[in-house]
Design a protein around this motif. Structure first.
Motif, PDB file in Angstrom:
ATOM      1  N   ILE A 198       0.833  -1.137  -0.040  1.00 22.78           N
ATOM      2  CA  ILE A 198      -0.169  -0.189   0.009  1.00 22.78           C
ATOM      3  C   ILE A 198       0.753   1.268   0.014  1.00 22.78           C
ATOM      4  CG2 ILE A 198      -1.673   1.488   1.423  1.00 22.78           C
ATOM      5  CD1 ILE A 198      -2.703  -1.475   2.401  1.00 22.78           C
ATOM      6  N   PRO A 199       0.888   1.996  -0.853  1.00 21.91           N
ATOM      7  CA  PRO A 199       1.559   3.366  -1.054  1.00 21.91           C
ATOM      8  C   PRO A 199       1.209   4.244   0.252  1.00 21.91           C
ATOM      9  CG  PRO A 199      -0.094   3.622  -2.533  1.00 21.91           C
ATOM     10  CD  PRO A 199      -0.015   2.065  -2.053  1.00 21.91           C
ATOM     11  N   THR A 200       2.239   4.671   0.771  1.00 24.99           N
ATOM     12  CA  THR A 200       2.259   5.356   2.197  1.00 24.99           C
ATOM     13  C   THR A 200       2.204   7.033   2.110  1.00 24.99           C
ATOM     14  OG1 THR A 200       4.760   5.278   2.558  1.00 24.99           O
ATOM     15  CG2 THR A 200       3.130   3.871   3.624  1.00 24.99           C
ATOM     16  N   GLU A 201       2.239   7.543   0.802  1.00 23.08           N
ATOM     17  CA  GLU A 201       2.327   8.822   0.580  1.00 23.08           C
ATOM     18  C   GLU A 201       1.176   9.770   1.037  1.00 23.08           C
ATOM     19  OE1 GLU A 201       2.724   7.007  -2.645  1.00 23.08           O
ATOM     20  OE2 GLU A 201       4.659   6.709  -2.013  1.00 23.08           O
ATOM     21  N   GLY A 202      -0.163   9.174   0.890  1.00 20.42           N
ATOM     22  CA  GLY A 202      -1.230   9.841   1.195  1.00 20.42           C
ATOM     23  C   GLY A 202      -1.814   9.606   2.462  1.00 20.42           C
ATOM     24  N   ILE A 203      -1.066   8.846   3.514  1.00 22.14           N
ATOM     25  CA  ILE A 203      -1.615   8.304   4.651  1.00 22.14           C
ATOM     26  C   ILE A 203      -0.993   9.375   5.613  1.00 22.14           C
ATOM     27  CG2 ILE A 203      -1.545   6.510   6.347  1.00 22.14           C
ATOM     28  CD1 ILE A 203      -1.307   4.477   3.971  1.00 22.14           C
ATOM     29  N   GLU A 204      -1.572   9.816   6.582  1.00 22.02           N
ATOM     30  CA  GLU A 204      -1.309  10.606   7.480  1.00 22.02           C
ATOM     31  C   GLU A 204      -1.189   9.870   8.931  1.00 22.02           C
ATOM     32  OE1 GLU A 204      -4.358  13.988   8.090  1.00 22.02           O
ATOM     33  OE2 GLU A 204      -4.416  13.977   5.998  1.00 22.02           O
ATOM     34  N   ILE A 205       0.042   9.642   9.071  1.00 22.30           N
ATOM     35  CA  ILE A 205       0.669   8.668  10.225  1.00 22.30           C
ATOM     36  C   ILE A 205       0.751   9.673  11.226  1.00 22.30           C
ATOM     37  CG2 ILE A 205       2.312   7.176  11.204  1.00 22.30           C
ATOM     38  CD1 ILE A 205       2.335   6.088   8.366  1.00 22.30           C
ATOM     39  N   LYS A 206       0.338   9.187  12.625  1.00 19.69           N
ATOM     40  CA  LYS A 206       0.219  10.301  13.896  1.00 19.69           C
ATOM     41  C   LYS A 206       1.848   9.808  14.411  1.00 19.69           C
ATOM     42  CE  LYS A 206      -4.640  10.559  14.524  1.00 19.69           C
ATOM     43  NZ  LYS A 206      -5.876  10.082  15.015  1.00 19.69           N
ATOM     44  N   ASP A 207       2.185  10.551  15.549  1.00 21.59           N
ATOM     45  CA  ASP A 207       3.173   9.981  16.358  1.00 21.59           C
ATOM     46  C   ASP A 207       3.145   8.997  16.989  1.00 21.59           C
ATOM     47  OD1 ASP A 207       4.253  12.582  15.431  1.00 21.59           O
ATOM     48  OD2 ASP A 207       3.669  13.679  17.365  1.00 21.59           O
ATOM     49  N   SER A 208       2.106   8.439  17.189  1.00 24.75           N
ATOM     50  CA  SER A 208       1.878   7.044  17.828  1.00 24.75           C
ATOM     51  C   SER A 208       1.741   5.941  16.680  1.00 24.75           C
ATOM     52  CB  SER A 208       0.654   7.112  18.737  1.00 24.75           C
ATOM     53  OG  SER A 208      -0.601   7.153  17.593  1.00 24.75           O
ATOM     54  N   LEU A 209       2.467   6.214  15.608  1.00 22.96           N
ATOM     55  CA  LEU A 209       2.197   5.332  14.655  1.00 22.96           C
ATOM     56  C   LEU A 209       0.996   4.603  14.293  1.00 22.96           C
ATOM     57  CD1 LEU A 209       5.779   3.534  15.009  1.00 22.96           C
ATOM     58  CD2 LEU A 209       5.396   5.344  13.530  1.00 22.96           C
ATOM     59  N   SER A 210      -0.188   5.296  14.237  1.00 25.96           N
ATOM     60  CA  SER A 210      -1.386   5.203  14.009  1.00 25.96           C
ATOM     61  C   SER A 210      -2.037   5.941  13.000  1.00 25.96           C
ATOM     62  CB  SER A 210      -2.338   4.864  15.178  1.00 25.96           C
ATOM     63  OG  SER A 210      -2.544   6.363  15.904  1.00 25.96           O
ATOM     64  N   TYR A 211      -3.187   5.615  12.251  1.00 23.55           N
ATOM     65  CA  TYR A 211      -3.742   6.602  11.448  1.00 23.55           C
ATOM     66  C   TYR A 211      -5.421   6.304  11.464  1.00 23.55           C
ATOM     67  CZ  TYR A 211      -4.090   2.906   8.076  1.00 23.55           C
ATOM     68  OH  TYR A 211      -4.620   1.646   7.564  1.00 23.55           O
ATOM     69  N   GLU A 212      -6.326   7.266  11.146  1.00 21.18           N
ATOM     70  CA  GLU A 212      -7.521   7.154  11.544  1.00 21.18           C
ATOM     71  C   GLU A 212      -8.154   6.961   9.878  1.00 21.18           C
ATOM     72  OE1 GLU A 212     -11.629   9.783  11.986  1.00 21.18           O
ATOM     73  OE2 GLU A 212      -9.618  10.674  12.477  1.00 21.18           O
ATOM     74  N   GLU A 213      -8.947   5.827   9.866  1.00 26.48           N
ATOM     75  CA  GLU A 213      -9.601   5.106   8.807  1.00 26.48           C
ATOM     76  C   GLU A 213     -10.757   6.000   8.430  1.00 26.48           C
ATOM     77  OE1 GLU A 213      -8.909   3.299   6.222  1.00 26.48           O
ATOM     78  OE2 GLU A 213      -7.359   1.859   7.056  1.00 26.48           O
ATOM     79  N   ILE A 214     -10.879   6.307   7.301  1.00 25.76           N
ATOM     80  CA  ILE A 214     -12.096   7.377   6.713  1.00 25.76           C
ATOM     81  C   ILE A 214     -13.021   6.510   5.916  1.00 25.76           C
ATOM     82  CG2 ILE A 214     -12.594   9.606   5.599  1.00 25.76           C
ATOM     83  CD1 ILE A 214     -10.105  10.528   6.564  1.00 25.76           C
ATOM     84  N   PRO A 215     -14.122   6.591   5.838  1.00 24.57           N
ATOM     85  CA  PRO A 215     -14.917   5.791   5.062  1.00 24.57           C
ATOM     86  C   PRO A 215     -14.988   6.650   3.381  1.00 24.57           C
ATOM     87  CG  PRO A 215     -16.290   7.023   6.577  1.00 24.57           C
ATOM     88  CD  PRO A 215     -14.900   7.045   6.947  1.00 24.57           C
ATOM     89  N   VAL A 216     -14.808   5.985   2.550  1.00 20.02           N
ATOM     90  CA  VAL A 216     -14.910   6.674   1.138  1.00 20.02           C
ATOM     91  C   VAL A 216     -16.070   6.209   0.465  1.00 20.02           C
ATOM     92  CG1 VAL A 216     -14.000   6.422  -1.099  1.00 20.02           C
ATOM     93  CG2 VAL A 216     -12.468   5.843   0.956  1.00 20.02           C
ATOM     94  N   HIS A 217     -16.867   5.130   0.669  1.00 18.32           N
ATOM     95  CA  HIS A 217     -18.172   4.880  -0.128  1.00 18.32           C
ATOM     96  C   HIS A 217     -18.851   3.645   0.673  1.00 18.32           C
ATOM     97  CE1 HIS A 217     -20.675   4.765  -3.672  1.00 18.32           C
ATOM     98  NE2 HIS A 217     -20.518   3.362  -3.676  1.00 18.32           N
TER      99      HIS A 217
END
Length: 94
Positions: free
Chosen positions: A13-32
């Motif tokens: 999975i490309p990581t360019e568009g993923i906003e990773i937090k300091d805790s190395l986690s990110y929030e999933e956002i529903p697309v459709h």
């Protein structure tokens, strides 16, 4: 003991568009919202929606409770409400 593993490039999975937090986690956002269903239990009916999340494949879409999703992400349900209002308008005109 470690064994040699051949990686599968389709799982990268490309990581360019993923906003990773300091805790190395990110929030999933529903697309459709892919599908809707109502399951009947003994005394109640539970409405569910199948949600496609950002940075996930369609195969990994999950079933979520419609009311929870509607509270957290109301913009995904705006078109549904306008369809319901149009139906109510047509029924009241008859």
């Amino acid at each position: 003991m470690l064994k040699k593993c051949m990686g599968d490039p389709s799982f990268i999975i490309p990581t360019e568009g993923i906003e990773i937090k300091d805790s190395l986690s990110y929030e999933e956002i529903p697309v459709h919202i892919l599908d809707r269903q109502v399951r009947k239990l003994r005394t109640t009916e539970v409405a569910s929606v199948k949600v496609l999340w950002r940075n996930q494949f369609v195969e990994n879409a999950t079933w979520e409770a419609k009311e929870d999703m509607k509270k957290r992400y109301p913009h995904h349900f705006e078109s549904e409400e306008s369809v319901d209002q149009g139906t109510n308008f047509l029924l009241s005109a008859l």
